[in-house]
Write a protein that holds these residues in place. Sequence first.
Motif, PDB file in Angstrom:
ATOM      1  N   ARG A 186       0.816  -1.293  -0.021  1.00 11.90           N
ATOM      2  CA  ARG A 186       0.033   0.074   0.053  1.00 11.90           C
ATOM      3  C   ARG A 186       0.796   1.205   0.110  1.00 11.90           C
ATOM      4  O   ARG A 186       0.515   2.317  -0.649  1.00 11.90           O
ATOM      5  CB  ARG A 186      -1.023   0.161   1.106  1.00 11.90           C
ATOM      6  N   LEU A 187       2.008   1.452   0.686  1.00 10.85           N
ATOM      7  CA  LEU A 187       2.728   2.455   0.679  1.00 10.85           C
ATOM      8  C   LEU A 187       3.675   2.547  -0.661  1.00 10.85           C
ATOM      9  O   LEU A 187       3.475   3.778  -1.030  1.00 10.85           O
ATOM     10  CB  LEU A 187       4.056   2.270   1.754  1.00 10.85           C
ATOM     11  N   GLY A 188       3.980   1.645  -1.252  1.00 14.82           N
ATOM     12  CA  GLY A 188       4.529   1.712  -2.571  1.00 14.82           C
ATOM     13  C   GLY A 188       3.429   2.461  -3.510  1.00 14.82           C
ATOM     14  O   GLY A 188       3.810   3.354  -4.488  1.00 14.82           O
ATOM     15  N   ARG A 189       2.327   1.853  -3.416  1.00 17.66           N
ATOM     16  CA  ARG A 189       1.001   2.240  -4.266  1.00 17.66           C
ATOM     17  C   ARG A 189       1.025   3.842  -4.051  1.00 17.66           C
ATOM     18  O   ARG A 189       0.612   4.687  -4.962  1.00 17.66           O
ATOM     19  CB  ARG A 189      -0.166   1.564  -4.158  1.00 17.66           C
ATOM     20  N   ALA A 190       0.610   4.445  -2.753  1.00 18.07           N
ATOM     21  CA  ALA A 190       0.510   5.406  -2.373  1.00 18.07           C
ATOM     22  C   ALA A 190       1.661   6.520  -2.688  1.00 18.07           C
ATOM     23  O   ALA A 190       1.458   7.718  -3.075  1.00 18.07           O
ATOM     24  CB  ALA A 190       0.389   5.489  -0.753  1.00 18.07           C
ATOM     25  N   MET A 191       2.705   5.956  -2.688  1.00 13.08           N
ATOM     26  CA  MET A 191       3.853   7.184  -3.264  1.00 13.08           C
ATOM     27  C   MET A 191       3.931   7.430  -4.394  1.00 13.08           C
ATOM     28  O   MET A 191       4.244   8.288  -5.181  1.00 13.08           O
ATOM     29  CB  MET A 191       5.199   6.567  -2.731  1.00 13.08           C
ATOM     30  N   PHE A 192       3.692   6.224  -5.488  1.00 13.12           N
ATOM     31  CA  PHE A 192       3.471   6.427  -6.822  1.00 13.12           C
ATOM     32  C   PHE A 192       2.476   7.171  -7.198  1.00 13.12           C
ATOM     33  O   PHE A 192       2.560   8.099  -8.122  1.00 13.12           O
ATOM     34  CB  PHE A 192       3.459   4.965  -7.402  1.00 13.12           C
ATOM     35  N   ALA A 193       1.406   7.032  -6.425  1.00 16.35           N
ATOM     36  CA  ALA A 193       0.185   8.063  -6.895  1.00 16.35           C
ATOM     37  C   ALA A 193       0.542   9.468  -6.423  1.00 16.35           C
ATOM     38  O   ALA A 193       0.036  10.378  -7.135  1.00 16.35           O
ATOM     39  CB  ALA A 193      -0.962   7.501  -5.937  1.00 16.35           C
ATOM     40  N   HIS A 194       1.156   9.689  -5.274  1.00 13.82           N
ATOM     41  CA  HIS A 194       1.755  10.919  -4.821  1.00 13.82           C
ATOM     42  C   HIS A 194       2.366  11.708  -5.801  1.00 13.82           C
ATOM     43  O   HIS A 194       2.205  12.940  -6.158  1.00 13.82           O
ATOM     44  CB  HIS A 194       2.142  10.805  -3.397  1.00 13.82           C
ATOM     45  N   MET A 195       3.390  10.927  -6.390  1.00 20.84           N
ATOM     46  CA  MET A 195       4.455  11.586  -7.228  1.00 20.84           C
ATOM     47  C   MET A 195       3.661  11.980  -8.760  1.00 20.84           C
ATOM     48  O   MET A 195       4.142  13.009  -9.473  1.00 20.84           O
ATOM     49  CB  MET A 195       5.494  10.524  -7.435  1.00 20.84           C
ATOM     50  N   GLU A 196       2.581  11.081  -8.927  1.00 17.57           N
ATOM     51  CA  GLU A 196       1.895  11.421 -10.192  1.00 17.57           C
ATOM     52  C   GLU A 196       1.000  12.917  -9.956  1.00 17.57           C
ATOM     53  O   GLU A 196       0.848  13.574 -10.848  1.00 17.57           O
ATOM     54  CB  GLU A 196       0.754  10.284 -10.577  1.00 17.57           C
ATOM     55  N   ASP A 197       0.332  12.696  -8.780  1.00 14.29           N
ATOM     56  CA  ASP A 197      -0.340  13.797  -8.564  1.00 14.29           C
ATOM     57  C   ASP A 197       0.490  15.234  -8.325  1.00 14.29           C
ATOM     58  O   ASP A 197       0.048  16.231  -8.786  1.00 14.29           O
ATOM     59  CB  ASP A 197      -1.035  13.823  -6.954  1.00 14.29           C
ATOM     60  N   ARG A 198       1.744  15.224  -7.886  1.00 13.56           N
ATOM     61  CA  ARG A 198       2.662  16.152  -8.025  1.00 13.56           C
ATOM     62  C   ARG A 198       3.390  16.527  -9.390  1.00 13.56           C
ATOM     63  O   ARG A 198       3.884  17.562  -9.453  1.00 13.56           O
ATOM     64  CB  ARG A 198       3.617  15.900  -7.167  1.00 13.56           C
ATOM     65  N   ASP A 199       2.992  15.824 -10.370  1.00 20.66           N
ATOM     66  CA  ASP A 199       3.423  15.874 -11.789  1.00 20.66           C
ATOM     67  C   ASP A 199       4.951  15.684 -11.721  1.00 20.66           C
ATOM     68  O   ASP A 199       5.651  16.281 -12.740  1.00 20.66           O
ATOM     69  CB  ASP A 199       3.071  17.441 -12.320  1.00 20.66           C
ATOM     70  N   TRP A 200       5.601  14.672 -10.930  1.00 23.68           N
ATOM     71  CA  TRP A 200       6.793  14.457 -10.804  1.00 23.68           C
ATOM     72  C   TRP A 200       7.103  13.495 -12.116  1.00 23.68           C
ATOM     73  O   TRP A 200       7.906  13.401 -12.743  1.00 23.68           O
ATOM     74  CB  TRP A 200       7.199  13.750  -9.551  1.00 23.68           C
TER      75      TRP A 200
END
Length: 226
Positions: free
Chosen positions: A186-200
């Motif tokens: 769940r943490l790996g998924r959340a970090m990936f989604a967060h980087m997408e949301d930040r447009d990284w």
Amino acid sequence: MKNGPDIARVAALIGDPARANILTALMAGKALTATELASEAGVTAQTASSHLKRLLDGGLLRLRGQGRHRYYSLSGPDVAATLESLMGLAAGHGHLRTRTGPKDAKLREARVCYNHLAGTRGVQMYRSMIQRELLSEAGDHVTLTDRGHGFISSFGIDLSAPTRSKAPLCLGCLDWSARETHLAGRLGRAMFAHMEDRDWITRGIGSRHVQFSALGQEMFEQWFPV
């Protein structure tokens, strides 16, 4: 036949070239239609339908309906982790379907593995968190430390939010190209989604490749130095 898990059945499902192409096409984490998967597998719609039924019956896929459309996806992260390991095994023994080229180099650098970051970037993130004692390893068991909880909170992820997912918070996934661990769960998924949301990062169209923006590269190195 001896009692125990029937690995022969699962291996037979994955071992067919068309079904293997269907499964790897779904490693990007997106649900696809039967028509799209037939194209990925290089077979007719009728043949794809037969393969999809076998994969559904075998528990490797799940089917969701939305209006008139039906979408297929991997049944869970355990299937994705198994496929990633098999890719590493195949690559390590020289069983490659194409010559290594620029596209493969991009996939080795950064790609999506079902729902989390993989490739050199994914390994760097995991290694950085281990070195800074944000994650703790004990064999195959990975946990988020107290220091790690503070880090994740400052990163912008709220772990207290309720979730219906039964996946573990942290999970080590063997990266097929780097032959090292990257972060799943769940943490790996959340970090990936967060980087997408930040447009990284942005996902490549029709590919598992993940492209880092200039800002994303800069911020990634700041947050995950090795």
